[in-house]
Design a protein around this motif. Structure first.
Motif, PDB file in Angstrom:
ATOM      1  N   LEU A 157       0.883  -1.178   0.000  1.00 34.42           N
ATOM      2  CA  LEU A 157       0.000   0.000   0.000  1.00 34.42           C
ATOM      3  C   LEU A 157       0.916   1.222   0.000  1.00 34.42           C
ATOM      4  N   VAL A 158       1.187   1.737  -1.197  1.00 37.98           N
ATOM      5  CA  VAL A 158       2.281   2.699  -1.382  1.00 37.98           C
ATOM      6  C   VAL A 158       2.091   3.954  -0.535  1.00 37.98           C
ATOM      7  N   ALA A 159       0.857   4.434  -0.438  1.00 37.73           N
ATOM      8  CA  ALA A 159       0.599   5.707   0.265  1.00 37.73           C
ATOM      9  C   ALA A 159       0.921   5.632   1.750  1.00 37.73           C
ATOM     10  N   LEU A 160       1.011   4.435   2.305  1.00 40.49           N
ATOM     11  CA  LEU A 160       1.236   4.306   3.745  1.00 40.49           C
ATOM     12  C   LEU A 160       2.714   4.312   4.122  1.00 40.49           C
ATOM     13  N   GLY A 161       3.591   4.320   3.119  1.00 39.15           N
ATOM     14  CA  GLY A 161       5.011   4.562   3.392  1.00 39.15           C
ATOM     15  C   GLY A 161       5.767   3.438   4.068  1.00 39.15           C
ATOM     16  N   GLY A 162       5.273   2.224   3.972  1.00 38.48           N
ATOM     17  CA  GLY A 162       5.923   1.108   4.658  1.00 38.48           C
ATOM     18  C   GLY A 162       7.326   0.804   4.156  1.00 38.48           C
ATOM     19  N   ARG A 163       7.566   1.103   2.900  1.00 38.87           N
ATOM     20  CA  ARG A 163       8.894   0.827   2.314  1.00 38.87           C
ATOM     21  C   ARG A 163       9.951   1.684   3.011  1.00 38.87           C
ATOM     22  N   ALA A 164       9.652   2.950   3.228  1.00 37.30           N
ATOM     23  CA  ALA A 164      10.617   3.853   3.875  1.00 37.30           C
ATOM     24  C   ALA A 164      10.880   3.419   5.315  1.00 37.30           C
TER      25      ALA A 164
END
Ligand code: PRP
Ligand code: HPA
Length: 177
Positions: A157-164
């Motif tokens: 879920l890109v908008a939730l920023g989990g990758r960062a």
């Protein structure tokens, strides 16, 4: 692979206001319930980490939905599978990490003897949202002296920023929403 990805994407159902108001819940159960989409999902997961072949010792999957693909991928890659579980479920000595979720707060535990120091681990879960679950799992693995080679999700879920939230760790996602 693009055809497989589109088939899989078409089987993800979006449910507004679950489990609480304002959350758009991406429901993977239709993808599991369709044999062709399920197979596509497994093959796409494997495709994303094909370069790690021969460089992994174990997969760690998080309760509950990390248990859907984690053991399948471990079996396909001939790797160990280690569960990270919600509190009070694992019977032997454990270590624990707390984390905040998009819509809750929780703790994950792992058996203290589940990974040997230096083990190279792939984290597998169904979905990356804020990234709290994956970051807590990474902390558990690193506290045991093992290393996280990559984290693999069916959905980001890109908008939730989990990758960062995963710092320098490698993050792979089959689908992005
Ligand atoms: C969901 C999902 C991930 C996590 C992602 O699990 O399966 O594990 O949330 O959220 P995050 O990136 O914001 O941490 P959940 O905690 O709802 O538990 P479940 O698998 O038992 O349904
Ligand atoms: N969908 C499915 N699982 C989730 C979500 C979501 O939007 N957020 C956290 N876990």
């Amino acid at each position: 692979h693009e055809q497989a990805r589109e088939l899989l994407r078409s089987k993800i159902r979006s449910i507004p206001d679950f489990p609480s108001p304002g959350i758009l819940f991406r429901d993977i159960t239709p993808a599991l319930a369709d044999a062709e989409a399920f197979t596509a999902a497994v093959e796409l997961h494997l495709h994303h980490i094909a370069d790690l072949d021969g460089q992994l010792d174990a997969i760690v999957g998080m309760e509950a939905r990390g248990f859907l693909f984690g053991p399948i991928l471990a079996h396909r890659l001939n790797l160990a599978f280690v569960p990270a579980r919600k509190p009070g479920k694992l019977p032997a000595e454990t270590i624990a990490e707390d984390y905040a979720l998009e819509y809750a707060k929780n703790t994950l535990q792992i058996h203290a003897d589940a990974l040997r120091p230096g083990a190279r681990v792939l984290i597998v879960d169904d979905l990356l949202a804020t990234g709290g679950t994956a970051a807590a799992t990474t902390r558990l693995i690193e506290r045991l002296g093992a290393t996280v080679a990559a984290q693999l999700f069916m959905i980001e879920l890109v908008a939730l920023g989990g990758r960062a939230a995963q710092g320098d760790h490698r993050v792979e996602a089959v689908l992005q929403f």
